[in-house]
Design an enzyme around this catalytic site. Structure first.
Site, PDB file in Angstrom:
ATOM      1  N   ASP A  29       4.542  -9.414   7.129  1.00  0.00           N
ATOM      2  CA  ASP A  29       5.930  -8.767   6.529  1.00  0.00           C
ATOM      3  C   ASP A  29       6.672 -10.218   5.697  1.00  0.00           C
ATOM      4  O   ASP A  29       6.808 -11.131   6.240  1.00  0.00           O
ATOM      5  CB  ASP A  29       6.732  -8.202   7.545  1.00  0.00           C
ATOM      6  N   ASN A  85       9.100   3.711   9.779  1.00  0.00           N
ATOM      7  CA  ASN A  85      10.421   4.352   8.974  1.00  0.00           C
ATOM      8  C   ASN A  85       9.909   5.281   8.041  1.00  0.00           C
ATOM      9  O   ASN A  85       8.752   5.166   7.095  1.00  0.00           O
ATOM     10  CB  ASN A  85      10.986   3.340   8.202  1.00  0.00           C
ATOM     11  N   GLN A  92      13.206   3.732   4.724  1.00  0.00           N
ATOM     12  CA  GLN A  92      11.612   3.564   4.193  1.00  0.00           C
ATOM     13  C   GLN A  92      11.682   2.975   2.785  1.00  0.00           C
ATOM     14  O   GLN A  92      12.485   3.711   1.727  1.00  0.00           O
ATOM     15  CB  GLN A  92      10.612   4.888   4.234  1.00  0.00           C
ATOM     16  N   SER A  93      11.242   1.798   2.334  1.00  0.00           N
ATOM     17  CA  SER A  93      11.291   1.156   1.031  1.00  0.00           C
ATOM     18  C   SER A  93      10.115   1.199   0.083  1.00  0.00           C
ATOM     19  O   SER A  93       9.911   1.256  -0.892  1.00  0.00           O
ATOM     20  CB  SER A  93      11.853  -0.178   1.129  1.00  0.00           C
ATOM     21  N   VAL A  94       8.804   1.240   1.018  1.00  0.00           N
ATOM     22  CA  VAL A  94       7.509   1.380   0.174  1.00  0.00           C
ATOM     23  C   VAL A  94       6.941   2.543   0.585  1.00  0.00           C
ATOM     24  O   VAL A  94       6.744   2.778   1.918  1.00  0.00           O
ATOM     25  CB  VAL A  94       6.614  -0.108   0.647  1.00  0.00           C
ATOM     26  N   HIS A  98       2.929   2.923   6.511  1.00  0.00           N
ATOM     27  CA  HIS A  98       2.356   1.520   7.191  1.00  0.00           C
ATOM     28  C   HIS A  98       3.289   1.669   8.480  1.00  0.00           C
ATOM     29  O   HIS A  98       4.237   2.104   8.830  1.00  0.00           O
ATOM     30  CB  HIS A  98       2.821   0.352   6.390  1.00  0.00           C
ATOM     31  N   HIS A 100       4.755  -1.018  11.155  1.00  0.00           N
ATOM     32  CA  HIS A 100       5.326  -2.305  11.594  1.00  0.00           C
ATOM     33  C   HIS A 100       5.053  -2.633  12.904  1.00  0.00           C
ATOM     34  O   HIS A 100       5.138  -2.037  13.934  1.00  0.00           O
ATOM     35  CB  HIS A 100       6.865  -2.428  11.478  1.00  0.00           C
TER      36      HIS A 100
HETATM   37  P1  AMP Z   1       9.771   0.000   5.013  1.00  0.00           P
HETATM   38  O1  AMP Z   1      11.235  -0.589   4.687  1.00  0.00           O
HETATM   39  O2  AMP Z   1       9.347   0.480   6.354  1.00  0.00           O
HETATM   40  O3  AMP Z   1       8.957   0.818   4.078  1.00  0.00           O
HETATM   41  O4  AMP Z   1       8.919  -1.263   5.101  1.00  0.00           O
HETATM   42  C1  AMP Z   1       8.499  -2.042   4.039  1.00  0.00           C
HETATM   43  C2  AMP Z   1       8.290  -3.441   4.454  1.00  0.00           C
HETATM   44  O5  AMP Z   1       7.534  -4.221   3.255  1.00  0.00           O
HETATM   45  C3  AMP Z   1       9.749  -4.351   4.287  1.00  0.00           C
HETATM   46  O6  AMP Z   1       9.846  -4.556   5.765  1.00  0.00           O
HETATM   47  C4  AMP Z   1       9.375  -5.375   3.515  1.00  0.00           C
HETATM   48  O7  AMP Z   1       9.987  -6.646   3.801  1.00  0.00           O
HETATM   49  C5  AMP Z   1       7.961  -5.597   3.476  1.00  0.00           C
HETATM   50  N1  AMP Z   1       7.322  -6.135   2.134  1.00  0.00           N
HETATM   51  C6  AMP Z   1       8.096  -5.750   0.813  1.00  0.00           C
HETATM   52  N2  AMP Z   1       7.378  -6.688  -0.168  1.00  0.00           N
HETATM   53  C7  AMP Z   1       6.245  -7.000   0.509  1.00  0.00           C
HETATM   54  C8  AMP Z   1       5.214  -7.947   0.075  1.00  0.00           C
HETATM   55  N3  AMP Z   1       5.192  -8.262  -1.071  1.00  0.00           N
HETATM   56  N4  AMP Z   1       4.418  -8.533   1.094  1.00  0.00           N
HETATM   57  C9  AMP Z   1       4.829  -8.273   2.350  1.00  0.00           C
HETATM   58  N5  AMP Z   1       5.670  -7.516   2.880  1.00  0.00           N
HETATM   59  C10 AMP Z   1       6.462  -7.021   1.972  1.00  0.00           C
END
Ligand code: AMP
Length: 111
Positions: A29, A85, A92-94, A98, A100
């Site tokens: 991460d 998330n 959740q942001s991506v 996934h 963690h």
């Molecule tokens: P979530 O908030 O559960 O969707 O987790 C997304 C995670 O992706 C967060 O913990 C970010 O820090 C991580 N993240 C975002 N961009 C990148 C990247 N380019 N490489 C590695 N991790 C990333």
């Protein structure tokens, strides 16, 4: 529109790759919340946990096996935390499923 993680899988973006096989990639991460903070990502862009269907279960099994294998290799069997998330209200942001994996911080669930 490709997800951020699909771009990493396709080598359009750089990442620190811990492990990769035909169905799973594991990366560090970029904003670690613990000394070990990895993301276990299936090589199929399922947006959220809630979107999982029966036909995806091979990927879930592969993710499980990879987590167990990496935990053994990195001597984490005594404790690691898994977090998913699910959806915007959970932070959740991506929107590419996934898990963690967080480890090496004792009894502290703030991460
Ligand atoms: P979530 O908030 O559960 O969707 O987790 C997304 C995670 O992706 C967060 O913990 C970010 O820090 C991580 N993240 C975002 N961009 C990148 C990247 N380019 N490489 C590695 N991790 C990333």
């Amino acid at each position: 529109m490709k997800t951020l993680f699909s771009k990493i899988i396709d080598r359009e973006l750089n990442a620190n790759i811990i492990y990769e096989d035909e169905s799973v990639i594991v990366i560090k991460d970029i904003h670690p919340k613990a000394p070990i903070h990895w993301l276990i990502i299936p090589k199929i862009p399922i947006p959220t946990f809630q979107d999982l269907q029966k036909e995806h279960f091979g990927y879930l099994l592969a993710m499980t096996e990879v987590i167990q294998k990496l935990a053994k290799e990195h001597s984490l069997e005594k404790g690691y935390r898994l977090v998913v998330n699910n959806g915007p209200d959970a932070g959740q942001s991506v929107f590419h499923l996934h898990i963690h994996l967080l480890a090496q911080r004792a009894h502290n669930h703030d991460f």
